[in-house]
Design a protein around this motif. Structure first.
Motif, PDB file in Angstrom:
ATOM      1  N   LYS A   3       0.855  -1.192   0.000  1.00 32.24           N
ATOM      2  CA  LYS A   3       0.000   0.000   0.000  1.00 32.24           C
ATOM      3  C   LYS A   3       0.886   1.235   0.000  1.00 32.24           C
ATOM      4  CE  LYS A   3      -3.172   2.498   2.928  1.00 32.24           C
ATOM      5  NZ  LYS A   3      -3.833   2.526   4.220  1.00 32.24           N
ATOM      6  N   ILE A   4       0.525   2.200  -0.877  1.00 33.48           N
ATOM      7  CA  ILE A   4       1.318   3.415  -0.963  1.00 33.48           C
ATOM      8  C   ILE A   4       0.504   4.677  -0.711  1.00 33.48           C
ATOM      9  CG2 ILE A   4       1.081   3.689  -3.467  1.00 33.48           C
ATOM     10  CD1 ILE A   4       4.218   4.433  -3.195  1.00 33.48           C
ATOM     11  N   TYR A   5      -0.836   4.603  -0.854  1.00 35.94           N
ATOM     12  CA  TYR A   5      -1.617   5.830  -0.760  1.00 35.94           C
ATOM     13  C   TYR A   5      -3.061   5.530  -0.412  1.00 35.94           C
ATOM     14  CZ  TYR A   5      -3.122  10.541  -2.148  1.00 35.94           C
ATOM     15  OH  TYR A   5      -3.634  11.824  -2.170  1.00 35.94           O
ATOM     16  N   SER A   6      -3.643   6.364   0.436  1.00 38.31           N
ATOM     17  CA  SER A   6      -5.081   6.350   0.709  1.00 38.31           C
ATOM     18  C   SER A   6      -5.652   7.659   0.191  1.00 38.31           C
ATOM     19  CB  SER A   6      -5.359   6.246   2.212  1.00 38.31           C
ATOM     20  OG  SER A   6      -5.069   4.960   2.667  1.00 38.31           O
ATOM     21  N   ALA A   7      -6.590   7.557  -0.718  1.00 41.10           N
ATOM     22  CA  ALA A   7      -7.199   8.744  -1.318  1.00 41.10           C
ATOM     23  C   ALA A   7      -8.473   9.106  -0.574  1.00 41.10           C
ATOM     24  CB  ALA A   7      -7.511   8.469  -2.784  1.00 41.10           C
ATOM     25  N   SER A   8      -8.851  10.368  -0.640  1.00 43.45           N
ATOM     26  CA  SER A   8     -10.074  10.797   0.027  1.00 43.45           C
ATOM     27  C   SER A   8     -11.317  10.453  -0.787  1.00 43.45           C
ATOM     28  CB  SER A   8     -10.027  12.289   0.322  1.00 43.45           C
ATOM     29  OG  SER A   8      -9.857  13.020  -0.873  1.00 43.45           O
ATOM     30  N   ASN A   9     -11.148  10.194  -2.091  1.00 36.45           N
ATOM     31  CA  ASN A   9     -12.277   9.795  -2.935  1.00 36.45           C
ATOM     32  C   ASN A   9     -11.751   9.032  -4.145  1.00 36.45           C
ATOM     33  OD1 ASN A   9     -11.639  11.762  -5.077  1.00 36.45           O
ATOM     34  ND2 ASN A   9     -12.294  13.276  -3.569  1.00 36.45           N
ATOM     35  N   LEU A  10     -12.665   8.456  -4.891  1.00 38.42           N
ATOM     36  CA  LEU A  10     -12.283   7.618  -6.016  1.00 38.42           C
ATOM     37  C   LEU A  10     -11.624   8.408  -7.147  1.00 38.42           C
ATOM     38  CD1 LEU A  10     -12.261   4.730  -6.928  1.00 38.42           C
ATOM     39  CD2 LEU A  10     -14.576   5.020  -7.811  1.00 38.42           C
ATOM     40  N   MET A  11     -12.039   9.649  -7.350  1.00 40.45           N
ATOM     41  CA  MET A  11     -11.439  10.473  -8.402  1.00 40.45           C
ATOM     42  C   MET A  11      -9.953  10.724  -8.108  1.00 40.45           C
ATOM     43  SD  MET A  11     -12.446  14.245  -9.896  1.00 40.45           S
ATOM     44  CE  MET A  11     -14.162  13.846  -9.886  1.00 40.45           C
ATOM     45  N   GLU A  12      -9.640  11.062  -6.864  1.00 42.20           N
ATOM     46  CA  GLU A  12      -8.248  11.281  -6.484  1.00 42.20           C
ATOM     47  C   GLU A  12      -7.443   9.993  -6.632  1.00 42.20           C
ATOM     48  OE1 GLU A  12      -5.738  13.277  -2.866  1.00 42.20           O
ATOM     49  OE2 GLU A  12      -7.511  12.111  -2.335  1.00 42.20           O
ATOM     50  N   THR A  44     -12.705   5.311   7.584  1.00 44.14           N
ATOM     51  CA  THR A  44     -11.314   5.242   7.122  1.00 44.14           C
ATOM     52  C   THR A  44     -11.023   3.924   6.408  1.00 44.14           C
ATOM     53  OG1 THR A  44     -10.639   4.452   9.298  1.00 44.14           O
ATOM     54  CG2 THR A  44     -10.421   6.815   8.876  1.00 44.14           C
ATOM     55  N   HIS A  45     -11.819   2.905   6.650  1.00 41.80           N
ATOM     56  CA  HIS A  45     -11.634   1.623   5.967  1.00 41.80           C
ATOM     57  C   HIS A  45     -12.284   1.635   4.591  1.00 41.80           C
ATOM     58  CE1 HIS A  45     -10.469  -0.916   9.635  1.00 41.80           C
ATOM     59  NE2 HIS A  45     -10.375   0.356   9.965  1.00 41.80           N
ATOM     60  N   ALA A  46     -13.071   2.661   4.310  1.00 46.61           N
ATOM     61  CA  ALA A  46     -13.751   2.766   3.021  1.00 46.61           C
ATOM     62  C   ALA A  46     -12.997   3.641   2.021  1.00 46.61           C
ATOM     63  CB  ALA A  46     -15.160   3.319   3.228  1.00 46.61           C
ATOM     64  N   TYR A  47     -11.902   4.277   2.446  1.00 44.23           N
ATOM     65  CA  TYR A  47     -11.143   5.115   1.523  1.00 44.23           C
ATOM     66  C   TYR A  47     -10.527   4.259   0.418  1.00 44.23           C
ATOM     67  CZ  TYR A  47     -11.159   9.085   4.809  1.00 44.23           C
ATOM     68  OH  TYR A  47     -11.524  10.119   5.620  1.00 44.23           O
ATOM     69  N   PRO A  48     -10.543   4.748  -0.819  1.00 45.83           N
ATOM     70  CA  PRO A  48      -9.835   4.028  -1.888  1.00 45.83           C
ATOM     71  C   PRO A  48      -8.331   4.022  -1.603  1.00 45.83           C
ATOM     72  CG  PRO A  48     -11.306   5.704  -2.793  1.00 45.83           C
ATOM     73  CD  PRO A  48     -11.241   5.916  -1.323  1.00 45.83           C
ATOM     74  N   GLU A  49      -7.713   2.891  -1.825  1.00 52.46           N
ATOM     75  CA  GLU A  49      -6.275   2.751  -1.573  1.00 52.46           C
ATOM     76  C   GLU A  49      -5.559   2.392  -2.865  1.00 52.46           C
ATOM     77  OE1 GLU A  49      -6.692   0.975   2.953  1.00 52.46           O
ATOM     78  OE2 GLU A  49      -6.158  -0.384   1.320  1.00 52.46           O
ATOM     79  N   ILE A  50      -4.345   2.905  -2.999  1.00 51.33           N
ATOM     80  CA  ILE A  50      -3.481   2.568  -4.128  1.00 51.33           C
ATOM     81  C   ILE A  50      -2.405   1.624  -3.606  1.00 51.33           C
ATOM     82  CG2 ILE A  50      -1.939   3.416  -5.936  1.00 51.33           C
ATOM     83  CD1 ILE A  50      -4.807   4.415  -6.218  1.00 51.33           C
ATOM     84  N   TRP A  51      -2.277   0.497  -4.265  1.00 49.99           N
ATOM     85  CA  TRP A  51      -1.265  -0.492  -3.927  1.00 49.99           C
ATOM     86  C   TRP A  51      -0.381  -0.684  -5.152  1.00 49.99           C
ATOM     87  CZ3 TRP A  51      -1.191  -4.091   0.434  1.00 49.99           C
ATOM     88  CH2 TRP A  51      -2.100  -3.741   1.434  1.00 49.99           C
ATOM     89  N   ILE A  52       0.938  -0.655  -4.945  1.00 50.04           N
ATOM     90  CA  ILE A  52       1.857  -0.912  -6.045  1.00 50.04           C
ATOM     91  C   ILE A  52       2.132  -2.410  -6.106  1.00 50.04           C
ATOM     92  CG2 ILE A  52       2.913   1.379  -6.131  1.00 50.04           C
ATOM     93  CD1 ILE A  52       5.259   0.204  -4.534  1.00 50.04           C
ATOM     94  N   ILE A  53       2.361  -2.899  -7.303  1.00 51.03           N
ATOM     95  CA  ILE A  53       2.566  -4.337  -7.519  1.00 51.03           C
ATOM     96  C   ILE A  53       3.979  -4.748  -7.100  1.00 51.03           C
ATOM     97  CG2 ILE A  53       2.532  -6.197  -9.238  1.00 51.03           C
ATOM     98  CD1 ILE A  53      -0.218  -4.843  -8.766  1.00 51.03           C
ATOM     99  N   PHE A  58       8.554   1.299  -4.821  1.00 54.13           N
ATOM    100  CA  PHE A  58       7.979   2.071  -3.726  1.00 54.13           C
ATOM    101  C   PHE A  58       8.569   3.479  -3.623  1.00 54.13           C
ATOM    102  CE2 PHE A  58       7.423   3.497   0.634  1.00 54.13           C
ATOM    103  CZ  PHE A  58       6.070   3.291   0.802  1.00 54.13           C
ATOM    104  N   GLU A  59       9.876   3.617  -3.589  1.00 60.48           N
ATOM    105  CA  GLU A  59      10.508   4.935  -3.406  1.00 60.48           C
ATOM    106  C   GLU A  59      10.202   5.875  -4.570  1.00 60.48           C
ATOM    107  OE1 GLU A  59      11.865   6.148  -0.677  1.00 60.48           O
ATOM    108  OE2 GLU A  59      11.412   4.227   0.271  1.00 60.48           O
ATOM    109  N   ARG A  60      10.268   5.350  -5.770  1.00 58.15           N
ATOM    110  CA  ARG A  60       9.977   6.187  -6.951  1.00 58.15           C
ATOM    111  C   ARG A  60       8.506   6.598  -6.955  1.00 58.15           C
ATOM    112  NH1 ARG A  60       9.373   5.263 -12.761  1.00 58.15           N
ATOM    113  NH2 ARG A  60       9.170   3.041 -12.350  1.00 58.15           N
ATOM    114  N   ALA A  61       7.629   5.679  -6.604  1.00 60.71           N
ATOM    115  CA  ALA A  61       6.198   5.988  -6.537  1.00 60.71           C
ATOM    116  C   ALA A  61       5.922   7.018  -5.452  1.00 60.71           C
ATOM    117  CB  ALA A  61       5.401   4.713  -6.273  1.00 60.71           C
ATOM    118  N   LYS A  62       6.601   6.915  -4.331  1.00 58.19           N
ATOM    119  CA  LYS A  62       6.417   7.875  -3.237  1.00 58.19           C
ATOM    120  C   LYS A  62       6.811   9.279  -3.699  1.00 58.19           C
ATOM    121  CE  LYS A  62       5.114   8.192   0.977  1.00 58.19           C
ATOM    122  NZ  LYS A  62       3.669   8.298   1.125  1.00 58.19           N
ATOM    123  N   ARG A  63       7.900   9.398  -4.463  1.00 58.91           N
ATOM    124  CA  ARG A  63       8.317  10.709  -4.973  1.00 58.91           C
ATOM    125  C   ARG A  63       7.270  11.284  -5.928  1.00 58.91           C
ATOM    126  NH1 ARG A  63      13.332   8.086  -5.208  1.00 58.91           N
ATOM    127  NH2 ARG A  63      13.165   7.807  -7.458  1.00 58.91           N
TER     128      ARG A  63
END
Length: 112
Positions: A3-12, A44-53, A58-63
């Motif tokens: 997991k790398i990111y939790s978005a506030s909505n699906l568009m983000e 908070t469990h319903a937020y869309p999450e971005i997971w990298i494969i 990870f580091e490049r995606a974080k930047r």
């Protein structure tokens, strides 16, 4: 996967996913449809999450995500050189006549 990111909505979440995919970082959105059950589970469990494969990304995606989060939002208006109509500063084309606004923005930046 990581997991790398939790978005506030699906568009983000989709914007972040697109940024990562444009950088050739494969990723997936989880909890795409969880916002419909937000009253039954903690919100908070319903937020869309971005997971990298690949964890190696990870580091490049974080930047990339840090750049996205810290990019200032363009505010204000620019005047169309073709028809004189005011347009939001983040528009590339005039909403009224379809004329290009990129040159107007560049001139405004150069005058500052």
């Amino acid at each position: 996967m990581k997991k790398i990111y939790s978005a506030s909505n699906l568009m983000e979440a989709q914007i972040v996913l697109d940024l990562l995919e444009h950088a050739y970082i494969p990723a997936k959105i989880f909890n795409q449809h969880a916002q419909g059950v937000a009253g039954e589970i903690p919100f908070t469990h319903a937020y869309p999450e971005i997971w990298i494969i690949r964890e190696d990304d990870f580091e490049r995606a974080k930047r990339i995500i840090d750049t996205y989060e810290n990019t200032p939002v363009a505010t204000g208006n620019v005047q169309c050189p073709s028809c004189g109509e005011d347009n939001p500063a983040n528009f590339q084309l005039c909403w009224k006549c379809g004329g290009g606004l990129e040159m107007v923005e560049q001139r405004n930046l150069n005058q500052s």
